[in-house]
Design a protein around this motif. Structure first.
Motif, PDB file in Angstrom:
ATOM      1  N   UNK A  10     114.780 -47.952 -38.378  1.00 40.32           N
ATOM      2  CA  UNK A  10     114.086 -48.313 -37.148  1.00 40.32           C
ATOM      3  C   UNK A  10     112.940 -47.373 -36.819  1.00 40.32           C
ATOM      4  N   UNK A  11     112.790 -46.273 -37.584  1.00 40.44           N
ATOM      5  CA  UNK A  11     111.674 -45.366 -37.279  1.00 40.44           C
ATOM      6  C   UNK A  11     110.388 -45.772 -37.984  1.00 40.44           C
ATOM      7  N   UNK A  12     110.477 -46.194 -39.256  1.00 41.42           N
ATOM      8  CA  UNK A  12     109.244 -46.582 -39.954  1.00 41.42           C
ATOM      9  C   UNK A  12     109.200 -48.067 -40.328  1.00 41.42           C
ATOM     10  N   UNK A  13     110.349 -48.755 -40.237  1.00 42.12           N
ATOM     11  CA  UNK A  13     110.415 -50.200 -40.536  1.00 42.12           C
ATOM     12  C   UNK A  13     109.832 -50.538 -41.908  1.00 42.12           C
ATOM     13  N   UNK A  14     110.010 -49.666 -42.882  1.00 46.37           N
ATOM     14  CA  UNK A  14     109.388 -49.891 -44.184  1.00 46.37           C
ATOM     15  C   UNK A  14     110.002 -51.059 -44.959  1.00 46.37           C
TER      16      UNK A  14
END
Length: 250
Positions: free
Chosen positions: A121-125
């Protein structure tokens, strides 16, 4: 069958992110960190498979700062993981570097299945699972809505734009979890206390001899524009008039 579950330590989803004053990234100082929610789903699924007798051991892996041992790895073991591996890295590792490290772990552990969250959920890579499958040459079932394991066959129901798709994989394989796969269990205090006795192997990136140097450079991070206040209209005619001005209505 041994199952490996990679997890990531991220800013807690209940915390409102703050951008650093210099715009270089998100401020993580003195904020609550927790396990990536999609990874909690992955652990829950792995533990359920073990409870059903389809798996013999659940090993959780994370790459990050030493504090990860006392929060995300402890939570993972309290949820039912048998042991943990902490690969210490003070610097953030990009998805490709994570996939390479996980490949090295898989080469050592020889799991029959790797289950991980579809994205963090921090970078949604949404890249690590697919990259790991490519590096290992294993079949993959991404965005899993349902997972069934019978011997060496792993049937995954996937969530796709047009509905659901079912794929039949032969172990070893990679599965990434979607939101509707399950409801993660709560790590109770007694289980947290028991989890402290479960082993944690501490390693470093250098132990694997893998280059995890960043290939991307963040130029600037800014907060999204604040939503403007709405306006009230007296009737439908006024609403249509305003929509015409905006080019929405003709």
């Amino acid at each position: 069958m041994k199952i490996i579950v990679p997890v990531k330590r991220v800013l807690d989803y209940n915390v409102k992110p703050r951008v650093k004053a210099d715009g270089t990234g998100v401020d993580l100082a003195n904020v609550k960190m927790s396990m990536n929610p999609f990874d909690e789903i992955a652990i829950e699924e792995a533990v359920r498979l073990k409870e059903k007798g389809a798996a013999t051991e659940v090993v959780v892996v994370t790459i990050g700062v030493p504090k990860a041992e006392t929060d995300v790895l402890l939570t993972a073991r309290a949820m039912g993981a048998d042991r943990a591996i902490l690969i210490v890295s003070e610097d953030e590792v990009e998805p490709l570097g994570v996939a390479k490290l996980l490949k090295a772990v898989c080469d050592e552990e020889q799991p029959g299945l790797v289950i991980l969250g579809k994205q963090a959920i921090d970078d949604d890579s949404n890249q690590t699972g697919q990259m790991l499958a490519a590096l290992l040459g294993w079949p993959q079932g991404t965005f899993a809505n349902k997972v069934e394991v019978t011997g060496e066959r792993i049937v995954v129901t996937r969530e796709v734009d047009g509905g659901l798709e079912t794929v039949d994989l032969k172990a070893p394989a990679i599965v990434t979890t979607d939101l509707r796969l399950n409801e993660p269990r709560y790590a109770t205090l007694p289980n947290i206390m028991k989890a402290k006795s479960k082993p944690v192997a501490k390693k470093t990136v250098a132990d694997y001899g893998i280059d995890v140097a960043p290939r991307l450079k963040t130029l600037k991070v800014v907060e999204p524009a604040k939503r403007q206040a709405g306006v009230k209209v007296a009737d439908v005619d006024e609403l249509i008039g305003k929509l015409k001005v905006l080019g929405v209505a003709k």
